[in-house]
Enzyme design. Structure first.
Site, PDB file in Angstrom:
ATOM      1  CD  GLU A  87      70.650 110.041   1.427  1.00 11.75           C
ATOM      2  OE1 GLU A  87      70.551 108.659   1.799  1.00 11.75           O
ATOM      3  OE2 GLU A  87      69.756 110.484   1.360  1.00 11.75           O
ATOM      4  CG  ASN A  91      64.933 109.537   0.860  1.00 10.69           C
ATOM      5  OD1 ASN A  91      64.882 108.886  -0.150  1.00 10.69           O
ATOM      6  ND2 ASN A  91      64.415 109.193   1.987  1.00 10.69           N
ATOM      7  CG  ASN A 129      67.192 107.625  -4.058  1.00 10.63           C
ATOM      8  OD1 ASN A 129      67.799 106.659  -3.786  1.00 10.63           O
ATOM      9  ND2 ASN A 129      66.181 108.002  -2.873  1.00 10.63           N
ATOM     10  CD  GLU A 130      64.371 104.763  -1.658  1.00 17.71           C
ATOM     11  OE1 GLU A 130      63.647 105.384  -1.053  1.00 17.71           O
ATOM     12  OE2 GLU A 130      64.722 103.516  -1.226  1.00 17.71           O
ATOM     13  CE1 TYR A 166      69.122 100.299   3.788  1.00 20.77           C
ATOM     14  CE2 TYR A 166      67.138 101.180   2.410  1.00 20.77           C
ATOM     15  CZ  TYR A 166      68.482 101.354   2.948  1.00 20.77           C
ATOM     16  OH  TYR A 166      69.161 102.396   2.235  1.00 20.77           O
ATOM     17  CD  GLU A 208      69.164 103.771  -0.712  1.00 17.54           C
ATOM     18  OE1 GLU A 208      68.501 103.406   0.073  1.00 17.54           O
ATOM     19  OE2 GLU A 208      69.033 104.613  -1.563  1.00 17.54           O
ATOM     20  CD  GLN A 233      73.379 106.526   3.362  1.00 17.02           C
ATOM     21  OE1 GLN A 233      74.244 107.193   4.060  1.00 17.02           O
ATOM     22  NE2 GLN A 233      72.065 106.617   3.239  1.00 17.02           N
TER      23      GLN A 233
HETATM   24  O1  AHR Z   1      69.801 104.832   3.002  1.00 14.75           O
HETATM   25  C1  AHR Z   1      68.880 105.833   3.607  1.00 14.75           C
HETATM   26  C2  AHR Z   1      67.502 106.194   2.785  1.00 14.75           C
HETATM   27  O2  AHR Z   1      66.789 104.925   2.602  1.00 14.75           O
HETATM   28  C3  AHR Z   1      67.894 106.776   1.276  1.00 14.75           C
HETATM   29  O3  AHR Z   1      68.077 108.100   1.521  1.00 14.75           O
HETATM   30  C4  AHR Z   1      66.753 106.550   0.506  1.00 14.75           C
HETATM   31  O4  AHR Z   1      67.142 106.266  -0.678  1.00 14.75           O
HETATM   32  C5  AHR Z   1      66.068 105.169   1.132  1.00 14.75           C
HETATM   33  O5  AHR Z   1      64.930 105.159   1.616  1.00 14.75           O
END
Ligand code: AHR
Length: 499
Positions: free
Chosen positions: A27, A72, A172-173, A244, A292, A352
């Site tokens: 990113e 994001n 994305n999201e 995460y 992710e 990432q």
């Molecule tokens: O990977 C970091 C961020 O986590 C990304 O930009 C977003 O998609 C997620 O919230």
């Protein structure tokens, strides 16, 4: 000593493994691109400014696909800013990370880098502040052979051949209030459907990923998937999942049980896809893209300070989690969970790749090194290709603060084309080793056996530039005569049985 037994049969298969589950994510955030992948003037930089030391570590991971350019970030991104002569590219405020994007690295440069890394690009389009028209434009620019305004512009910008991007993320999201242009599930489903249609009309060889929930903890989780899929089911190929985990309260046993949640998350999203399939009387199956996933929490506090100190800076050291040994164990457990769900998870991207919650770290002007989490990913990507076998695992179980019935030993098994078998196993017990009995009934004998162990006595041990090998796997002796393998307490194990 704990006891566990793993029964495998070559006819009991979950699914062929899609190699894209060993994907990653780049990113335009922090130092992932700038002073991560790209640093002109660095002693190892190539003629295009890409760091050779980083590329070597990336190649070591054998990453088949890289999601790009966000995240994001993508929800405010104008892809046209990132093409053409570098000197003419605009500097923009990136509202996602409160930084300045220079656009020095863009679509052409990233595709060139991905080629060097032997990776495919998974390109995310902006469906936050932009819409289907701009999304299909980038498909024409990247993938159309020539003879139209946008494809000829690509040629004029130096790329005669199309980039041939085969997989696109539809935003994305989009369920997250933090996202620029976030939407309700219905609004998003409609836009995703129109974008997917137009993108596929532009190039019918592409596949697209619709945004699922940003986490299983989102209040809209479930309803989001069902509602948006009802609008776009027939035009999308995958639904994304993001997840995460962290250990902010230092409860390692509970932290290592987090994959119970991941497994449930995956199964629930697959069920919702199938519910919509049923509701639509469709024959098509929509699969999953866990695009992710990782551990992310170490850098949260320092990032708050950083933003106060350097608003709108460039290449700020954001999200620079320094991973310890227990994080590597969780990453290993997440890989095991992905492999056990190989029938539905076809794409997965560790988020990432460099510096930003990443397996690879760099110092600007200095070295590059592998974090602890690099190792399970490298080994799974190297040995986890073939078919995922159905692991019948008998093991003791435990309860933790948030999870019950957690297996003390967890494992996935992969059979390669030549009939060799690799078992990935984690012993979650922090103090006792486990004796893993292997019952490989239909396999016959193996010509060779190898056992690699990732263990450290200190759960918080980290790798640094000065001490990059604190946490790394070591080969240990294996004697398969009695079919038993010892998994040390708190360990990630790769057991390879060659034909
Ligand atoms: O990977 C970091 C961020 O986590 C990304 O930009 C977003 O998609 C997620 O919230």
């Amino acid at each position: 000593m704990r006891k566990a037994k793993l029964i495998l049969d070559k006819d009991y298969v979950i699914s062929p493994i899609d190699k894209r589950i060993y994907g990653s994510f780049v990113e335009h955030l922090g130092r992932c691109v700038y002073t991560g992948l790209y640093e002109p003037g660095h002693p190892t930089a190539d003629e295009s400014g890409f760091r050779g030391d980083v590329l070597k570590l990336v190649k070591g991971l054998n990453v088949p696909i890289v999601r790009y350019p966000g995240g994001n970030f993508v929800s405010g991104f104008k892809w046209e800013d990132s093409i053409g002569p570098k000197a003419d590219r605009p500097r923009r405020m990136d509202l996602a990370w409160k930084t300045t994007e220079t656009n020095e690295v863009g679509l052409h440069e990233f595709c060139e880098w991905a080629k060097k890394a032997d990776s495919q690009v998974m390109y995310a389009v902006n469906l936050g502040t932009r819409g289907p028209a701009e999304a299909r434009d980038v498909v024409e620019y990247a993938n159309h052979k020539g003879g139209t305004y946008l494809s000829d512009l690509r040629i004029q910008n130096g790329a005669k051949e199309p980039f041939g991007i085969k997989l696109f993320c539809l935003g994305n999201e989009m369920d997250g209030p933090w996202q620029m242009g976030s939407k309700t599930a219905y609004e998003y489903g409609r836009i995703a459907n129109e974008a997917a249609k137009m993108m596929k009309w532009t190039d019918d060889s592409i596949e697209v990923v619709a945004c699922g929930s940003s986490a299983s903890t989102m209040p809209t989780f479930g309803e989001w998937e069902y509602t948006m899929l009802k609008e776009c089911y027939s035009n999308v190929d995958y639904v994304s999942l993001h997840r995460y985990y962290g250990n902010p309260h230092n409860d390692t046993q509970d932290f290592l049980a987090s994959t119970m949640d991941l497994d449930q998350f995956i199964r629930t999203v697959a069920s919702i896809c199938d519910a919509v399939k049923g509701q639509k009387h469709s024959k098509k199956q929509v699969n999953l893209s866990l695009d992710e996933w990782n551990v992310w929490y170490h850098s949260s506090e320092q990032d708050k300070e950083l933003h106060k100190r350097a608003p709108w800076g460039s290449a700020l050291p954001l999200l620079e989690d320094v991973y310890n040994f227990e994080d590597a164990l969780l990453v290993g457990l997440m890989l095991i969970t992905i492999l056990k769900n190989a029938d539905r998870v076809k794409v997965a991207c560790l988020a990432q790749l460099v510096n930003v919650i990443a397996p690879i770290m760099t110092r600007a002007g200095g070295g590059a090194w592998a974090q602890t989490i690099y190792w399970p990913l490298k080994q799974a990507s190297q040995w986890g290709r073939g078919v995922s076998l159905l692991p019948q695992l008998k093991t003791e179980r435990m309860d933790t603060k948030h999870y019950s019935d957690v297996p003390l030993t967890d494992a996935a098994a992969v059979m390669a084309e030549d009939g060799s078998v690799t078992i990935f196993a984690v012993n979650r017990d922090l103090s006792e080793p486990a004796e893993l009995e292997l019952d490989l009934r239909s396999f016959g004998s193996f010509a060779s056996a190898a056992h690699s162990v990732l263990h450290h006595d200190d759960m918080k041990a980290v790798n640094t530039e000065a001490d990059p090998d604190q946490v790394r796997p070591v080969d240990v002796a294996i004697d398969l005569k009695d079919g038993k393998v010892i998994l040390p307490a708190a360990s990630w194990n790769v057991i390879r049985l060659g034909k």
